[in-house]
Design a protein around this motif. Structure first.
Motif, PDB file in Angstrom:
ATOM      1  N   ALA A  10      -8.997   9.614   0.279  1.00 26.88           N
ATOM      2  CA  ALA A  10      -7.699   9.167   0.795  1.00 26.88           C
ATOM      3  C   ALA A  10      -6.897  10.297   1.424  1.00 26.88           C
ATOM      4  O   ALA A  10      -6.149  10.082   2.381  1.00 26.88           O
ATOM      5  CB  ALA A  10      -6.887   8.505  -0.322  1.00 26.88           C
ATOM      6  N   ARG A  11      -7.047  11.535   0.919  1.00 26.47           N
ATOM      7  CA  ARG A  11      -6.276  12.661   1.444  1.00 26.47           C
ATOM      8  C   ARG A  11      -7.085  13.514   2.435  1.00 26.47           C
ATOM      9  O   ARG A  11      -6.656  14.589   2.842  1.00 26.47           O
ATOM     10  CB  ARG A  11      -5.770  13.529   0.291  1.00 26.47           C
ATOM     11  N   THR A  12      -8.237  13.014   2.828  1.00 26.14           N
ATOM     12  CA  THR A  12      -9.089  13.723   3.781  1.00 26.14           C
ATOM     13  C   THR A  12      -8.740  13.281   5.198  1.00 26.14           C
ATOM     14  O   THR A  12      -8.521  12.089   5.459  1.00 26.14           O
ATOM     15  CB  THR A  12     -10.571  13.419   3.508  1.00 26.14           C
ATOM     16  N   THR A  13      -8.661  14.238   6.127  1.00 27.06           N
ATOM     17  CA  THR A  13      -8.360  13.870   7.508  1.00 27.06           C
ATOM     18  C   THR A  13      -9.542  13.136   8.120  1.00 27.06           C
ATOM     19  O   THR A  13     -10.699  13.331   7.729  1.00 27.06           O
ATOM     20  CB  THR A  13      -8.051  15.112   8.359  1.00 27.06           C
ATOM     21  N   TYR A  14      -9.232  12.303   9.101  1.00 26.18           N
ATOM     22  CA  TYR A  14     -10.250  11.458   9.726  1.00 26.18           C
ATOM     23  C   TYR A  14     -11.414  12.285  10.269  1.00 26.18           C
ATOM     24  O   TYR A  14     -12.573  11.918  10.112  1.00 26.18           O
ATOM     25  CB  TYR A  14      -9.612  10.637  10.848  1.00 26.18           C
ATOM     26  N   ASP A  18      -3.307  -4.931  -0.344  1.00 28.21           N
ATOM     27  CA  ASP A  18      -2.949  -3.691  -1.020  1.00 28.21           C
ATOM     28  C   ASP A  18      -3.834  -2.550  -0.518  1.00 28.21           C
ATOM     29  O   ASP A  18      -5.059  -2.600  -0.693  1.00 28.21           O
ATOM     30  CB  ASP A  18      -3.134  -3.881  -2.523  1.00 28.21           C
ATOM     31  N   PRO A  19      -3.253  -1.522   0.123  1.00 28.50           N
ATOM     32  CA  PRO A  19      -4.074  -0.422   0.639  1.00 28.50           C
ATOM     33  C   PRO A  19      -4.921   0.250  -0.436  1.00 28.50           C
ATOM     34  O   PRO A  19      -6.065   0.636  -0.166  1.00 28.50           O
ATOM     35  CB  PRO A  19      -3.038   0.546   1.227  1.00 28.50           C
ATOM     36  N   GLN A  20      -4.379   0.384  -1.640  1.00 24.70           N
ATOM     37  CA  GLN A  20      -5.156   1.019  -2.693  1.00 24.70           C
ATOM     38  C   GLN A  20      -6.355   0.163  -3.072  1.00 24.70           C
ATOM     39  O   GLN A  20      -7.445   0.683  -3.332  1.00 24.70           O
ATOM     40  CB  GLN A  20      -4.282   1.265  -3.927  1.00 24.70           C
ATOM     41  N   TRP A  21      -6.179  -1.135  -3.084  1.00 22.52           N
ATOM     42  CA  TRP A  21      -7.307  -2.039  -3.360  1.00 22.52           C
ATOM     43  C   TRP A  21      -8.388  -1.884  -2.297  1.00 22.52           C
ATOM     44  O   TRP A  21      -9.583  -1.861  -2.601  1.00 22.52           O
ATOM     45  CB  TRP A  21      -6.818  -3.477  -3.419  1.00 22.52           C
ATOM     46  N   GLY A  32      -5.738   7.794   3.847  1.00 20.09           N
ATOM     47  CA  GLY A  32      -4.725   6.971   3.195  1.00 20.09           C
ATOM     48  C   GLY A  32      -3.512   6.735   4.069  1.00 20.09           C
ATOM     49  O   GLY A  32      -2.939   5.636   4.065  1.00 20.09           O
ATOM     50  N   GLU A  33      -3.111   7.757   4.835  1.00 21.82           N
ATOM     51  CA  GLU A  33      -1.961   7.620   5.729  1.00 21.82           C
ATOM     52  C   GLU A  33      -2.233   6.576   6.805  1.00 21.82           C
ATOM     53  O   GLU A  33      -1.356   5.761   7.131  1.00 21.82           O
ATOM     54  CB  GLU A  33      -1.649   8.968   6.383  1.00 21.82           C
ATOM     55  N   MET A  34      -3.423   6.631   7.397  1.00 21.78           N
ATOM     56  CA  MET A  34      -3.771   5.663   8.433  1.00 21.78           C
ATOM     57  C   MET A  34      -3.702   4.240   7.902  1.00 21.78           C
ATOM     58  O   MET A  34      -3.130   3.342   8.531  1.00 21.78           O
ATOM     59  CB  MET A  34      -5.178   5.945   8.966  1.00 21.78           C
TER      60      MET A  34
END
Length: 212
Positions: free
Chosen positions: A128-132, A114-117, A99-101
């Motif tokens: 979304a909260r998982t690291t790459y 929209d990033p959430q979309w 999500g941060e990226m």
């Protein structure tokens, strides 16, 4: 260069050599508005080199390239503002959360999607909260596509977007590309994956740097 912005992607007589090896030879190619062009062929056919020249990462040895009427080398900054690029292998930051990226990429755009979309559409909401580095290969590919789309580009160039993806993950990627075309955005995809023929409006097969 004589430009024609009515044809979003245009290549004329484009060639690229690496020493004695010719990667691309006298290639003519157009991508029309609201079209998905699948550039297919085996490894070493010249597909990735062609896409990287369109992105401005590589300068052709001969011929001309126009992206939205601009030269991707001499007008590189302007071209980068207008295109979405999906690199082979994803290219994410290992410690960054998905999500941060995506939010970071969207923050640089004047009118981002929209990033959430995008997370919802590409099945990444729960990641979304998982690291790459902890994402699966399919999730990494879908995140790379999300980042390419975040700025609502005028052209999308994708290199192996479905590489190593199972049918379900590949299907999500293909459906997302369809959404772009519905918005009038042309898409050029380089791949060896014949599943892309189901998405493409036109298929061009390359071999040994030429259209086969």
């Amino acid at each position: 260069m004589t430009t024609d912005s009515t044809v979003p992607v245009r290549l004329r007589g484009v060639s690229k050599r690496y020493g004695s090896t010719t990667a691309v030879s006298e290639l003519d190619l157009d991508v029309a508005a609201a079209e998905v062009l699948a550039l297919l062929g085996p490894n070493g056919a010249g597909k990735t080199t062609t896409v990287e020249m369109c992105e401005g990462f590589i300068k052709p040895d001969a011929g001309s390239i126009e992206i939205l009427g601009l030269d991707p080398v001499t007008d590189n900054a302007k071209v980068r503002e207008r295109i979405g690029v999906m690199l082979q292998g994803g290219g994410g930051y290992p410690a960054a959360r998905a999500g941060e990226m995506l939010n970071l990429v969207a923050a640089y755009a004047a009118n981002p999607l929209d990033p959430q979309w995008l997370l919802d559409t590409l099945g990444l909401t729960e990641a979304a909260r998982t690291t790459y580095r902890r994402l699966s290969g399919g999730q990494q590919q879908r995140l790379a596509l999300s980042c390419a789309l975040a700025r609502e580009p005028k052209v999308v160039l994708a290199d192996e977007p479905t590489s190593q993806l199972d049918d379900a993950s590949a299907g999500l990627v293909l459906e997302s590309l369809k959404v772009l075309v519905e918005r009038g955005v042309p898409v050029a995809v380089a791949s060896h994956d014949d599943r892309l023929t189901a998405l493409a409006d036109r298929v061009v097969r390359m071999d040994s740097g030429r259209v086969a």
